[in-house]
Design an enzyme around this catalytic site. Structure first.
Site, PDB file in Angstrom:
ATOM      1  N   LYS A  68       0.845  -1.209   0.000  1.00  0.00           N
ATOM      2  CA  LYS A  68       0.000   0.000   0.000  1.00  0.00           C
ATOM      3  C   LYS A  68       0.868   1.243   0.000  1.00  0.00           C
ATOM      4  CE  LYS A  68       0.894   1.320   4.426  1.00  0.00           C
ATOM      5  NZ  LYS A  68       1.659   2.490   4.799  1.00  0.00           N
ATOM      6  N   ASP A 101      -2.584  -1.544  10.052  1.00  0.00           N
ATOM      7  CA  ASP A 101      -2.660  -1.586   8.585  1.00  0.00           C
ATOM      8  C   ASP A 101      -3.150  -2.932   8.047  1.00  0.00           C
ATOM      9  OD1 ASP A 101      -1.647   0.978   8.474  1.00  0.00           O
ATOM     10  OD2 ASP A 101       0.373   0.384   7.884  1.00  0.00           O
TER      11      ASP A 101
HETATM   12  O1  C5P Z   1      -0.653  -1.015  14.743  1.00  0.00           O
HETATM   13  P1  C5P Z   1       0.787  -1.273  14.502  1.00  0.00           P
HETATM   14  O2  C5P Z   1       1.304  -2.452  15.288  1.00  0.00           O
HETATM   15  O3  C5P Z   1       1.159  -1.353  13.063  1.00  0.00           O
HETATM   16  O4  C5P Z   1       1.553  -0.001  15.058  1.00  0.00           O
HETATM   17  C1  C5P Z   1       2.936   0.001  15.254  1.00  0.00           C
HETATM   18  C2  C5P Z   1       3.293   1.213  16.111  1.00  0.00           C
HETATM   19  O5  C5P Z   1       3.110   2.397  15.346  1.00  0.00           O
HETATM   20  C3  C5P Z   1       2.463   1.399  17.357  1.00  0.00           C
HETATM   21  O6  C5P Z   1       2.983   0.678  18.445  1.00  0.00           O
HETATM   22  C4  C5P Z   1       2.554   2.892  17.563  1.00  0.00           C
HETATM   23  O7  C5P Z   1       3.802   3.220  18.162  1.00  0.00           O
HETATM   24  C5  C5P Z   1       2.586   3.436  16.158  1.00  0.00           C
HETATM   25  N1  C5P Z   1       1.251   3.816  15.665  1.00  0.00           N
HETATM   26  C6  C5P Z   1       0.655   4.955  16.171  1.00  0.00           C
HETATM   27  N2  C5P Z   1      -0.578   5.331  15.710  1.00  0.00           N
HETATM   28  C7  C5P Z   1      -1.207   4.613  14.754  1.00  0.00           C
HETATM   29  C8  C5P Z   1      -0.607   3.471  14.205  1.00  0.00           C
HETATM   30  C9  C5P Z   1       0.629   3.085  14.693  1.00  0.00           C
HETATM   31  O8  C5P Z   1       1.216   5.623  17.050  1.00  0.00           O
HETATM   32  N3  C5P Z   1      -2.392   5.015  14.311  1.00  0.00           N
END
Ligand code: C5P
Length: 315
Positions: free
Chosen positions: A18, A145
């Site tokens: 993406k 994602d």
């Molecule tokens: O959801 P995911 O595991 O991909 O997110 C990885 C990290 O990215 C989270 O632990 C956070 O630090 C950051 N993040 C965030 N806000 C989001 C998505 C991700 O702060 N909307």
């Protein structure tokens, strides 16, 4: 490479990368995440995940960046298989093979793509009859994602990116992606975004930053398939943070712009950079200029939108 018997059933799922054509980042929430207005577009760089029966959960990976992919339980695809097995009271006895073509830790949701593909492959292999809604909810637990990797196309992600609203797209957009050496950690980029906001004195929490909203001009450009209008309205609030952590990205962005890209931006949390171009011919020209510029490891051309995770072989 495979550890399963010849002739054993296997399911292969193809899943796209993406790019975020808009990534509006709100303030840091009490749980550490950030509310987003995240306009996802699936593009034609793909991983393929094959699931086959095994005595335990095992993982292998091939591809140019395979040595950077963890093969233990920290891999999101392995966690996806375990989550599905737990959800249905099964043992996660599966061999997962990832044929990796999406840049690793590149801001193109490669790990999320593998998780969505592993969920669909295991659900198909195990015949779990998991509903689409259940799959989406398992995806959301795995990462912000992951739901989009399952559905593909184009979508607006709210919340931390996991609450999806499909978006109509009126045409095909042509892209060049400049792949950088090494990855960037998504949490580190969000942290740097907070640090840069704090440094302005304005603060970085939800009390300090206005709620993120999708750009009406951008949604219109997607709906009408107008690349010039899309180029004029794309934005990524994580870009200053990614460039701060990897200053060399400025030179890559400039090289693509000088070569005639309609717009240049960091893809998600980077360090892959994304260039929107007018057509396939311009894509080849801009990619060649980027490769020759010495500002990236390689450049890839492709189009979007692409369909989400899809079973391409079963049996
Ligand atoms: O959801 P995911 O595991 O991909 O997110 C990885 C990290 O990215 C989270 O632990 C956070 O630090 C950051 N993040 C965030 N806000 C989001 C998505 C991700 O702060 N909307």
């Amino acid at each position: 490479m495979t550890r399963t018997a010849p002739g054993a059933p296997r399911v292969t799922v193809r899943v796209p990368a993406k790019v975020n054509v808009q990534l509006a980042v709100g303030g840091r929430r009490p749980d550490g995440f950030h509310d987003l207005a995240n306009v996802f577009l699936a593009v034609g760089l793909h991983d393929e995940v094959t699931a086959a029966p095994a005595d335990t959960l095992t993982l292998t990976c091939t591809g140019p960046d395979a040595d950077q992919v963890p093969l233990d339980d920290t891999n999101l695809a392995a966690r996806a298989a375990r989550a599905l097995a737990t959800h249905h009271g099964l043992d996660a006895h599966v061999h997962l093979h990832i044929a990796k073509d999406i840049p690793v830790a590149g801001g193109m949701a490669g790990g999320s793509a593998d998780a969505a593909a592993a969920l669909l492959a295991c659900a198909t292999l195990w015949g779990t009859d998991t509903s689409h809604a259940e799959l989406l909810s398992l995806c959301a637990e795995l990462g912000s994602d992951v739901p989009f990797s399952l559905v593909g196309g184009a979508a607006l992600g709210r919340g931390r990116g996991e609450l999806l609203e499909p978006l109509p797209v009126g045409g095909t957009f042509h892209w060049v992606f400049a792949v950088a050496d090494g990855g960037l950690s998504t949490p580190a980029v969000y942290k740097e975004c907070d640090r840069l906001r704090d440094a302005t004195g304005r603060g970085a929490t939800t009390a300090d930053i206005p709620d993120p909203e999708p750009s009406p001009a951008l949604l219109d450009a997607l709906r009408t398939g107008d690349a010039t209008a899309l180029a004029a309205s794309m934005s990524n609030d994580l870009q200053p943070a990614a460039v701060s952590l990897r200053p060399s990205l400025s030179a890559t962005l400039a090289a693509g712009t000088e070569a005639g890209a309609l717009a240049a931006l960091v893809s998600g949390s980077g360090p892959t950079t994304a260039f929107l171009v007018a057509d396939a011919e311009d894509a080849e020209r801009v990619a060649a200029a980027l490769r020759a510029s010495g500002t990236c490891r390689t450049a890839r051309t492709t189009v979007g939108p692409e369909t989400g995770a899809t079973v391409i072989s079963n049996g």
